[in-house]
Design a protein around this motif. Structure first.
Motif, PDB file in Angstrom:
ATOM      1  N   ILE B 174     -41.055  18.051  15.593  1.00  0.00           N
ATOM      2  CA  ILE B 174     -41.444  18.457  14.143  1.00  0.00           C
ATOM      3  C   ILE B 174     -42.542  17.673  13.834  1.00  0.00           C
ATOM      4  N   THR B 175     -42.574  16.598  14.532  1.00  0.00           N
ATOM      5  CA  THR B 175     -43.869  15.579  14.118  1.00  0.00           C
ATOM      6  C   THR B 175     -45.332  16.405  14.277  1.00  0.00           C
ATOM      7  N   SER B 176     -45.400  17.028  15.565  1.00  0.00           N
ATOM      8  CA  SER B 176     -46.372  17.615  15.740  1.00  0.00           C
ATOM      9  C   SER B 176     -46.794  18.784  14.903  1.00  0.00           C
ATOM     10  N   PHE B 177     -46.052  19.431  13.991  1.00  0.00           N
ATOM     11  CA  PHE B 177     -46.218  20.206  12.920  1.00  0.00           C
ATOM     12  C   PHE B 177     -46.570  19.640  11.690  1.00  0.00           C
ATOM     13  N   ALA B 178     -45.840  18.532  11.552  1.00  0.00           N
ATOM     14  CA  ALA B 178     -46.160  17.827  10.235  1.00  0.00           C
ATOM     15  C   ALA B 178     -47.465  17.198   9.554  1.00  0.00           C
ATOM     16  N   PRO B 179     -47.741  17.537   8.415  1.00  0.00           N
ATOM     17  CA  PRO B 179     -48.888  16.796   8.047  1.00  0.00           C
ATOM     18  C   PRO B 179     -48.998  15.345   8.068  1.00  0.00           C
ATOM     19  N   ARG B 180     -50.167  14.806   8.275  1.00  0.00           N
ATOM     20  CA  ARG B 180     -50.261  13.344   8.734  1.00  0.00           C
ATOM     21  C   ARG B 180     -49.941  12.573   7.618  1.00  0.00           C
ATOM     22  N   GLU B 181     -49.892  12.964   6.320  1.00  0.00           N
ATOM     23  CA  GLU B 181     -49.705  12.005   5.167  1.00  0.00           C
ATOM     24  C   GLU B 181     -48.006  11.716   4.899  1.00  0.00           C
ATOM     25  N   ILE B 182     -47.376  12.587   5.685  1.00  0.00           N
ATOM     26  CA  ILE B 182     -45.867  12.343   5.455  1.00  0.00           C
ATOM     27  C   ILE B 182     -45.109  11.586   6.680  1.00  0.00           C
ATOM     28  N   ILE B 183     -45.839  11.497   7.736  1.00  0.00           N
ATOM     29  CA  ILE B 183     -45.397  10.973   9.073  1.00  0.00           C
ATOM     30  C   ILE B 183     -44.786   9.573   8.800  1.00  0.00           C
ATOM     31  N   GLY B 184     -45.777   8.499   8.358  1.00  0.00           N
ATOM     32  CA  GLY B 184     -45.267   7.262   7.985  1.00  0.00           C
ATOM     33  C   GLY B 184     -43.892   7.114   7.018  1.00  0.00           C
ATOM     34  N   ILE B 185     -43.952   7.765   6.093  1.00  0.00           N
ATOM     35  CA  ILE B 185     -42.919   7.752   4.980  1.00  0.00           C
ATOM     36  C   ILE B 185     -41.665   8.037   5.731  1.00  0.00           C
ATOM     37  N   ALA B 186     -41.794   9.460   6.602  1.00  0.00           N
ATOM     38  CA  ALA B 186     -40.548   9.965   7.240  1.00  0.00           C
ATOM     39  C   ALA B 186     -40.086   8.942   8.179  1.00  0.00           C
ATOM     40  N   TYR B 187     -40.879   8.212   8.986  1.00  0.00           N
ATOM     41  CA  TYR B 187     -40.424   7.396  10.036  1.00  0.00           C
ATOM     42  C   TYR B 187     -39.688   6.237   9.208  1.00  0.00           C
ATOM     43  N   ASP B 188     -40.233   5.769   8.003  1.00  0.00           N
ATOM     44  CA  ASP B 188     -39.857   4.609   7.507  1.00  0.00           C
ATOM     45  C   ASP B 188     -38.306   4.979   6.839  1.00  0.00           C
ATOM     46  N   SER B 189     -38.248   6.128   6.086  1.00  0.00           N
ATOM     47  CA  SER B 189     -37.186   6.690   5.568  1.00  0.00           C
ATOM     48  C   SER B 189     -35.786   6.476   6.460  1.00  0.00           C
ATOM     49  N   GLY B 190     -36.072   6.730   7.738  1.00  0.00           N
ATOM     50  CA  GLY B 190     -34.840   6.296   8.673  1.00  0.00           C
ATOM     51  C   GLY B 190     -34.176   5.097   8.623  1.00  0.00           C
ATOM     52  N   GLY B 191     -34.995   4.065   8.664  1.00  0.00           N
ATOM     53  CA  GLY B 191     -34.515   2.656   8.722  1.00  0.00           C
ATOM     54  C   GLY B 191     -34.188   2.200   7.270  1.00  0.00           C
ATOM     55  N   VAL B 192     -34.683   2.988   6.073  1.00  0.00           N
ATOM     56  CA  VAL B 192     -34.285   2.421   4.875  1.00  0.00           C
ATOM     57  C   VAL B 192     -33.141   2.767   4.202  1.00  0.00           C
ATOM     58  N   THR B 193     -32.646   4.362   4.779  1.00  0.00           N
ATOM     59  CA  THR B 193     -31.324   4.660   4.341  1.00  0.00           C
ATOM     60  C   THR B 193     -30.101   3.883   4.441  1.00  0.00           C
ATOM     61  N   THR B 194     -30.259   3.123   5.573  1.00  0.00           N
ATOM     62  CA  THR B 194     -28.941   2.628   5.777  1.00  0.00           C
ATOM     63  C   THR B 194     -28.758   1.044   5.420  1.00  0.00           C
ATOM     64  N   SER B 195     -28.375   0.772   4.226  1.00  0.00           N
ATOM     65  CA  SER B 195     -28.406  -0.751   4.023  1.00  0.00           C
ATOM     66  C   SER B 195     -27.110  -1.197   3.444  1.00  0.00           C
ATOM     67  N   THR B 196     -27.132  -1.727   2.084  1.00  0.00           N
ATOM     68  CA  THR B 196     -26.134  -2.334   1.545  1.00  0.00           C
ATOM     69  C   THR B 196     -24.891  -1.558   1.346  1.00  0.00           C
ATOM     70  N   ILE B 197     -24.850  -0.419   0.908  1.00  0.00           N
ATOM     71  CA  ILE B 197     -23.722   0.287   0.453  1.00  0.00           C
ATOM     72  C   ILE B 197     -23.473   1.296   1.506  1.00  0.00           C
ATOM     73  N   THR B 198     -24.399   1.946   2.188  1.00  0.00           N
ATOM     74  CA  THR B 198     -23.876   2.963   3.282  1.00  0.00           C
ATOM     75  C   THR B 198     -22.939   2.194   4.544  1.00  0.00           C
TER      76      THR B 198
END
Lengths: 260, 245
Positions: B174-198
């Motif tokens: 999917i990365t190869s089809f995605a616009p460049r602007e979202i790639i960094g945010i998308a990869y970051d969101s994987g690590g962000v989601t799982t912290s204090t509550i989850t």
């Protein structure tokens, strides 16, 4: 601080915790159909969550975000990099930003080594491995993983290389390691990638990345600014599996030495 | 009042310990390396106090309310034996805890500001808010889905690494089809989601489930839910980016 801003934050936060409240209530009363024990205490707990989260979000805007950005701005300031040396415009090499990498490494290492959820994972890993994996060794391994990850991530922002090359190579390494790592450690290693980035670290690190992309000449904030957290979650997986492999190898060698 | 203060002492120490490394490292760099005064020191300090207070109350509140109730629900449902309700519970647990995750709120807001400043979306508050919320609900939905699939895996006993590798493969494609602007945010969101509550609730669900099903080891089968929850957000945020940008 304006009261209206504070009220607005509390109101927005109430919306944020609404789904989990509704869901817990629905399951408790509709599916399980049991009275909730300590209902009063639970309600007070949710009020604390609401107030606490609102205060945290306000403080985040005032302290954690500005702090990350400020460090990025000051560490990339040509006047700091070229103190005393004549500055030639446009000729900054990526190696000149070495303080940025050192700062990124220090933030990654220090916040991870003190992370409570990592301590829990380390103790569990010690139990699964029958003592072959030391809790402290694992914690240092993860902290080094995060530190190297964030430092490499800032190198990427400074040079502007595309993030997916790094991440895909990282995935390939993780997959190869998976085949050779002790089987019991694999799920723990995968999980450790997600748990190491705490609520305090994430905003500081995110702001650091955005600040770097803003101040380093030629970088686009939207394309280059994100990605530090991705690096910080990928590298611990590698370092946990590597540490488990090394521990297993050493335990194995010791055993074969004893049997001789 | 005295009792309250006593109850808050432990989470207070915890949140100070979370913040201390950041403060020490920043202070070292400010005083020794940069040798520059911090601008807006008063505002920074009051912000730090708010963060510590907020985090303390937040953690204490979680331990009084959400954690015990969530854990007892997870155990009760794991024993109940109805796969249907278990899966619904898994999805809504992932979704609900992620929407309230502080780190995600912070990063989504930041992402919407950056996207607006860069001209990727319209620069007005309502569009920005819609973008931030769209991002958060996309992530929350994908974490819900991840926990659902993860619970299925525990029940059926599927091996984790094939699923993780499949997830990685999807990310790469999917990365190869995605616009460049979202790639960094998308990869970051994987690590962000799982912290204090989850993390605590999801781990309780996984370990509780694995120990109540015959033939599952809590060690091998109980973990791994978080790992799913770190991959699916990448996939769905990339798709979100393809739709929005």
């Amino acid at each position: 601080m304006a009261w209206s801003e504070m009220l607005q934050t509390v109101w927005d936060t109430a919306g944020d915790i609404l789904p989990i409240v509704v869901m817990i209530a629905a399951f408790q009363f509709v599916v399980i159909r049991r009275r909730m024990p300590n209902l009063r205490r639970v309600v007070i707990g949710f009020v604390y969550v609401l107030i606490g989260l609102s205060l945290f979000l306000l403080g985040l805007e005032q302290a954690l975000f500005p702090l990350g950005r400020l460090m990025a701005t000051q560490l990339t300031d040509p006047a700091f990099i070229y103190s005393g040396i004549e500055y030639i415009a446009g000729a900054i090499h990526w190696t000149d930003y070495y303080w940025v990498y050192i700062f990124a490494f220090a933030i990654g290492f220090s916040t991870t080594i003190a992370e409570p959820s990592l301590m829990a994972v380390a103790i569990k890993a010690n139990q699964v491995s029958g003592g072959a994996i030391h809790a402290w060794g694992l914690r240092i391994a993860v902290a080094l993983g995060v530190a190297v990850g964030i430092a490499l991530g800032s190198y990427r922002i400074v040079t502007g290389l595309p993030i997916h090359y790094f991440i895909i190579v990282g995935y390939v390494v993780v997959v190869i390691q998976t085949f050779y790592a002790p089987r019991l450690i694999v799920p723990l290693a995968y999980d450790s990638g997600g748990v190491t980035t705490s609520t305090v670290t994430v905003p500081v690190v995110a702001a650091l990345g955005l600040g770097l992309a803003e101040t380093v000449p030629g970088r686009n904030v939207l394309i280059d600014g994100f990605g530090l957290i991705a690096f910080a979650s990928l590298f611990p997986m590698m370092s946990v599996m590597a540490y488990a492999q090394i521990s297993e190898y050493r335990a194995h060698r010791q055993r074969s030495k004893l049997s001789e | 009042m005295h009792k309250l203060l006593k109850a808050l002492a432990r989470p207070l120490i915890g949140s100070l310990r979370d913040l201390l490394p950041v403060i020490l490292v920043v202070m070292f760099f400010q005083l020794i390396v940069l040798q520059q005064p911090l601008p807006n020191l008063a505002q920074l300090l009051s912000g730090v106090v708010l963060v510590v207070l907020g985090l303390t109350l937040f953690i204490q509140g979680l331990e009084m309310g959400l954690f015990p109730v969530g854990e007892s629900l997870a155990h009760a449902l794991a024993r109940k034996g109805s796969l249907f309700w278990l899966l619904i519970f898994a999805f809504s647990l992932g979704f609900g805890t992620t929407v309230a995750e502080p780190a995600l709120i912070a990063v989504a807001e930041e992402a919407s500001e950056v996207a607006a400043a860069a001209g990727a979306i319209d620069d007005n508050p309502s569009v920005q808010q819609a973008y931030a919320e769209g991002l958060r609900f996309t992530v929350a939905f994908s974490v819900g889905l991840a926990i659902l699939v993860g619970v299925m895996r525990i029940v059926k006993g599927w091996p984790i690494h094939w699923m993780i590798m499949g997830g990685y493969l999807l990310v790469v494609i999917i990365t190869s089809f995605a616009p460049r602007e979202i790639i960094g945010i998308a990869y970051d969101s994987g690590g962000v989601t799982t912290s204090t509550i989850t993390v605590p609730l999801v781990t309780a669900l996984g370990v509780g489930l694995a120990s109540s099903i015959h033939g599952r080891s809590p060690m091998i089968d109980g973990f791994g839910l978080i790992a799913f929850a770190s991959i699916t957000p990448i996939i769905f945020v990339l798709i979100f980016g393809m739709v929005v940008h």
